[in-house]
Design a protein around this motif. Structure first.
Motif, PDB file in Angstrom:
ATOM      1  N   UNK A 128      49.462 -14.688  29.528  1.00  0.00           N
ATOM      2  CA  UNK A 128      48.044 -14.431  29.737  1.00  0.00           C
ATOM      3  C   UNK A 128      47.571 -15.819  29.031  1.00  0.00           C
ATOM      4  N   UNK A 129      47.468 -15.392  27.538  1.00  0.00           N
ATOM      5  CA  UNK A 129      46.180 -15.677  26.666  1.00  0.00           C
ATOM      6  C   UNK A 129      46.205 -17.236  26.345  1.00  0.00           C
ATOM      7  N   UNK A 157      54.724 -18.777  37.805  1.00  0.00           N
ATOM      8  CA  UNK A 157      56.166 -18.294  37.262  1.00  0.00           C
ATOM      9  C   UNK A 157      56.525 -17.984  38.811  1.00  0.00           C
ATOM     10  N   UNK A 158      57.643 -18.953  39.136  1.00  0.00           N
ATOM     11  CA  UNK A 158      58.510 -18.470  40.063  1.00  0.00           C
ATOM     12  C   UNK A 158      59.878 -17.951  40.389  1.00  0.00           C
ATOM     13  N   UNK A 159      60.750 -17.982  38.817  1.00  0.00           N
ATOM     14  CA  UNK A 159      61.912 -17.439  38.694  1.00  0.00           C
ATOM     15  C   UNK A 159      62.186 -17.008  37.699  1.00  0.00           C
ATOM     16  N   UNK A 183      59.829  -7.645  35.596  1.00  0.00           N
ATOM     17  CA  UNK A 183      59.092  -8.911  35.245  1.00  0.00           C
ATOM     18  C   UNK A 183      57.590  -8.471  36.257  1.00  0.00           C
ATOM     19  N   UNK A 184      57.525  -8.705  37.234  1.00  0.00           N
ATOM     20  CA  UNK A 184      56.698  -8.949  37.699  1.00  0.00           C
ATOM     21  C   UNK A 184      55.315  -7.815  37.246  1.00  0.00           C
ATOM     22  N   UNK A 185      55.996  -6.193  37.695  1.00  0.00           N
ATOM     23  CA  UNK A 185      54.760  -5.726  37.066  1.00  0.00           C
ATOM     24  C   UNK A 185      54.035  -5.953  35.425  1.00  0.00           C
ATOM     25  N   UNK A 226      48.673  -8.035  32.970  1.00  0.00           N
ATOM     26  CA  UNK A 226      48.435  -9.168  32.531  1.00  0.00           C
ATOM     27  C   UNK A 226      47.648  -9.943  32.722  1.00  0.00           C
ATOM     28  N   UNK A 227      46.648 -10.398  34.580  1.00  0.00           N
ATOM     29  CA  UNK A 227      46.378 -10.607  34.824  1.00  0.00           C
ATOM     30  C   UNK A 227      46.272 -11.274  35.993  1.00  0.00           C
ATOM     31  N   UNK A 228      48.507 -11.948  36.088  1.00  0.00           N
ATOM     32  CA  UNK A 228      48.587 -12.795  37.310  1.00  0.00           C
ATOM     33  C   UNK A 228      49.067 -12.134  38.454  1.00  0.00           C
ATOM     34  N   UNK A 229      48.799 -13.112  39.368  1.00  0.00           N
ATOM     35  CA  UNK A 229      48.097 -12.584  40.916  1.00  0.00           C
ATOM     36  C   UNK A 229      49.271 -13.171  41.742  1.00  0.00           C
ATOM     37  N   UNK A 230      49.990 -11.944  42.734  1.00  0.00           N
ATOM     38  CA  UNK A 230      51.259 -12.366  43.158  1.00  0.00           C
ATOM     39  C   UNK A 230      50.429 -13.327  44.138  1.00  0.00           C
ATOM     40  N   UNK A 231      51.294 -14.416  44.670  1.00  0.00           N
ATOM     41  CA  UNK A 231      51.035 -15.194  45.575  1.00  0.00           C
ATOM     42  C   UNK A 231      52.503 -15.954  45.775  1.00  0.00           C
ATOM     43  N   UNK A 232      52.031 -16.875  47.309  1.00  0.00           N
ATOM     44  CA  UNK A 232      54.011 -17.110  48.198  1.00  0.00           C
ATOM     45  C   UNK A 232      54.558 -18.094  47.378  1.00  0.00           C
ATOM     46  N   UNK A 233      54.013 -18.751  46.413  1.00  0.00           N
ATOM     47  CA  UNK A 233      54.791 -19.700  46.051  1.00  0.00           C
ATOM     48  C   UNK A 233      55.260 -18.970  44.098  1.00  0.00           C
ATOM     49  N   UNK A 234      55.027 -18.371  43.662  1.00  0.00           N
ATOM     50  CA  UNK A 234      55.121 -17.305  42.508  1.00  0.00           C
ATOM     51  C   UNK A 234      54.109 -16.175  41.797  1.00  0.00           C
ATOM     52  N   UNK A 235      54.190 -15.855  40.465  1.00  0.00           N
ATOM     53  CA  UNK A 235      52.880 -14.941  39.854  1.00  0.00           C
ATOM     54  C   UNK A 235      52.288 -16.844  39.131  1.00  0.00           C
ATOM     55  N   UNK A 236      50.868 -16.187  39.325  1.00  0.00           N
ATOM     56  CA  UNK A 236      49.993 -17.834  38.896  1.00  0.00           C
ATOM     57  C   UNK A 236      48.735 -16.731  38.454  1.00  0.00           C
TER      58      UNK A 236
END
Length: 247
Positions: free
Chosen positions: A199-200, A212-214, A225-227, A232-242
């Protein structure tokens, strides 16, 4: 110099030779001097120089030539040979300053009997290019096994790929483009620090965004690892964590 009516000087030479010039020293042709200079550079770059480090640099003459030069350095007191890093063989060379610094670190790691994870405070997480000399994996050290190797995903010293080291140990490998992530630890504290380091990259504007898709060859959605990414601030989207940098 002729000055036209507009007041600007007329061009009297080709624009290709304009600007400031300086004379560089001639290239040293003596192979001995060049070999000694290369050995000095590699010792400075890697700290502990091994066969794998030399081979990854593509040095003319290979490790055989560097071994002869470094042995001469050892005889003159310019470097030291020893078994500094476990499992890398006895042909390891370093300098006195580096050896003293290595001895200053306590390599004992306290592990709990219950869960097998370290409960010592996690140190600094560093993000590096996978081909950076500061990353020893794939050169001085072999790549550790990742969970996705059976699915054909393997780390490598590739242009554009990134690694995350936590306390000097490989935690994450991010493929070029950032869509595929490999993990090398299950330790929650290390995973938290590694995800925060990713995230930094965005917060410091080293990259505009990460998606990050996979993870380990599987969809990031539902992966353990999604948690850590969400924390860290990533948001879930249909294409992955952004994660995007703020304007």
């Amino acid at each position: 110099m002729y000055l036209p009516r507009g007041g600007m000087p007329a061009r009297t030479s080709s624009p290709q030779v304009a600007g400031r010039w300086s004379l560089l020293p001639e290239r040293v042709a003596d192979p001995t001097v060049r070999a000694h200079a290369t050995a000095d550079v590699l010792l400075e770059r890697y700290g502990v120089l091994t066969r794998g480090s030399v081979q990854s640099e593509g040095v003319p003459g290979g490790f055989a030539l560097m071994y002869r030069v470094l042995t001469e350095f050892e005889d003159r007191g310019r470097c030291r040979r020893g078994y500094f890093v476990d499992s890398l063989g006895g042909a390891q060379f370093s300098t006195t300053d580096v050896v003293d610094r290595l001895r200053s670190f306590d390599t004992d790691r306290n592990r709990s009997v219950g869960d097998g994870f370290s409960h010592e405070p996690v140190g600094k997480a560093v993000v590096l290019a996978s081909c950076d000399p500061a990353n020893p994996y794939g050169a001085a050290l072999p790549w550790p096994k990742a969970a996705a190797e059976g699915a054909g995903h393997r780390p490598g010293r590739k242009a554009g790929a990134l690694v995350v080291l936590v306390d000097g140990e490989l935690a994450l490998y991010l493929e070029r483009g950032g869509k595929t992530l490999l993990t090398f630890t299950e330790d929650p504290a290390v995973r938290t620090a590694a995800a925060a380091a990713l995230a930094g990259l965005v917060h410091d504007r080293r990259v505009d965004s990460l998606v990050i898709d996979r993870v380990n060859g599987e969809s990031v959605h539902g992966n353990t690892f999604a948690g850590f990414l969400a924390e860290a601030g990533f948001a879930a989207t249909p294409k992955g964590f952004r994660l995007r940098s703020r304007p």
